[in-house]
Write an enzyme that holds these catalytic residues in place. Structure first.
Site, PDB file in Angstrom:
ATOM      1  N   ILE A   1      57.925  34.899  45.564  1.00  0.00           N
ATOM      2  CA  ILE A   1      58.055  34.445  46.901  1.00  0.00           C
ATOM      3  C   ILE A   1      59.472  33.613  46.980  1.00  0.00           C
ATOM      4  O   ILE A   1      59.334  32.620  46.081  1.00  0.00           O
ATOM      5  CB  ILE A   1      57.101  33.641  47.552  1.00  0.00           C
ATOM      6  CG1 ILE A   1      55.828  34.692  47.197  1.00  0.00           C
ATOM      7  CG2 ILE A   1      57.060  33.122  48.978  1.00  0.00           C
ATOM      8  CD1 ILE A   1      55.677  35.966  48.167  1.00  0.00           C
TER       9      ILE A   1
ATOM     10  N   HIS B   1      44.424  35.619  41.845  1.00  0.00           N
ATOM     11  CA  HIS B   1      45.042  35.975  40.394  1.00  0.00           C
ATOM     12  C   HIS B   1      43.545  36.482  39.841  1.00  0.00           C
ATOM     13  O   HIS B   1      42.787  35.663  39.860  1.00  0.00           O
ATOM     14  CB  HIS B   1      45.751  35.054  39.647  1.00  0.00           C
ATOM     15  CG  HIS B   1      46.191  35.499  38.495  1.00  0.00           C
ATOM     16  ND1 HIS B   1      47.205  36.190  38.375  1.00  0.00           N
ATOM     17  CD2 HIS B   1      45.808  35.431  37.110  1.00  0.00           C
ATOM     18  CE1 HIS B   1      47.746  36.662  37.109  1.00  0.00           C
ATOM     19  NE2 HIS B   1      46.621  36.074  36.223  1.00  0.00           N
TER      20      HIS B   1
END
Ligand code: GRF
Length: 204
Positions: A101, A117
């Protein structure tokens, strides 16, 4: 208690954008979870960098608009902050989105971008640690437990403040695929709820 001096504060529903580039099983669970009229959020947009990703079909099945993004504008332009603003996105959820990002987007959504994650950070994270790479590394390290981590996104891979973790056993008989399946189950159980809790706490 509600009375004339303390009228209820009216909040709009938190508008979520799900960024995903894979099959979209987490996106599906999140979309389903927030379909209830009483839920604190709605999925307003799916953002994807792969025209053929399964998540596009998932979004289409629920009539959720899909924004297909291009590398150049994402990394070297305005990172689609104009589209996110005009769609009135409050919170960004990364659910299997592999591009890093850009700072521009992080600055536009401070502590309003969360990632999931498929392992227990800070272990088994970082660049290149995605999908079966993660589960293979967990098995190779002889770990007895793995799990999921939901965390804020900062400018580095898998390093933002941790919001939530859940654990599952690693079995002696596990392959990367069988461990991935167990971890996926955990994701589906917890990710929508955690997003809901964040949405309820969000300040507008
Ligand atoms: C999940 O395992 C998530 O932890 C990771 O990417 C995977 C996405 O899976 N960030 P799916 O596309 O939601 O099935």
């Amino acid at each position: 208690m509600q009375d004339d001096l303390n009228p209820p504060v009216s909040r709009h529903k938190v508008r979520l954008a799900i960024f995903a580039s894979g099959g979209g099983s987490n996106a599906l669970k999140i979309i389903e979870y927030f379909r209830s009229p009483a839920s604190p959020a709605i999925v307003a947009l799916v953002v994807c960098n792969k025209p053929v990703a399964g998540v596009n079909q998932v979004a289409g099945n629920f009539n959720i608009p899909v924004l297909l993004i291009e590398r150049d504008r994402f990394f070297h332009g305005n990172a689609y902050t104009d589209v996110l603003a005009s769609t009135k996105i409050d919170l960004i959820v990364l659910a299997g989105f592999l591009w890093k990002i850009p700072d521009l987007l992080i600055d536009a959504y401070p502590r309003r971008i969360v990632n999931i994650h498929p392992a227990l950070l800070p272990g088994f994270g970082g660049k290149g640690m995605y999908g079966d790479h993660v589960h293979s590394a967990v098995l190779a390290a002889g770990e007895k437990e793995s799990g999921i981590t939901i965390h804020y996104v900062d400018g580095h891979y898998d390093s933002g403040d941790i919001i939530f973790q859940a654990r599952c056993p690693v079995l002696a008989t596990d392959s990367p695929a069988s461990l991935a399946q167990r971890v996926h189950q955990l994701e589906h159980t917890h990710f929508p709820k955690v997003i809901g809790e964040l949405a309820e706490k969000l300040d507008f």
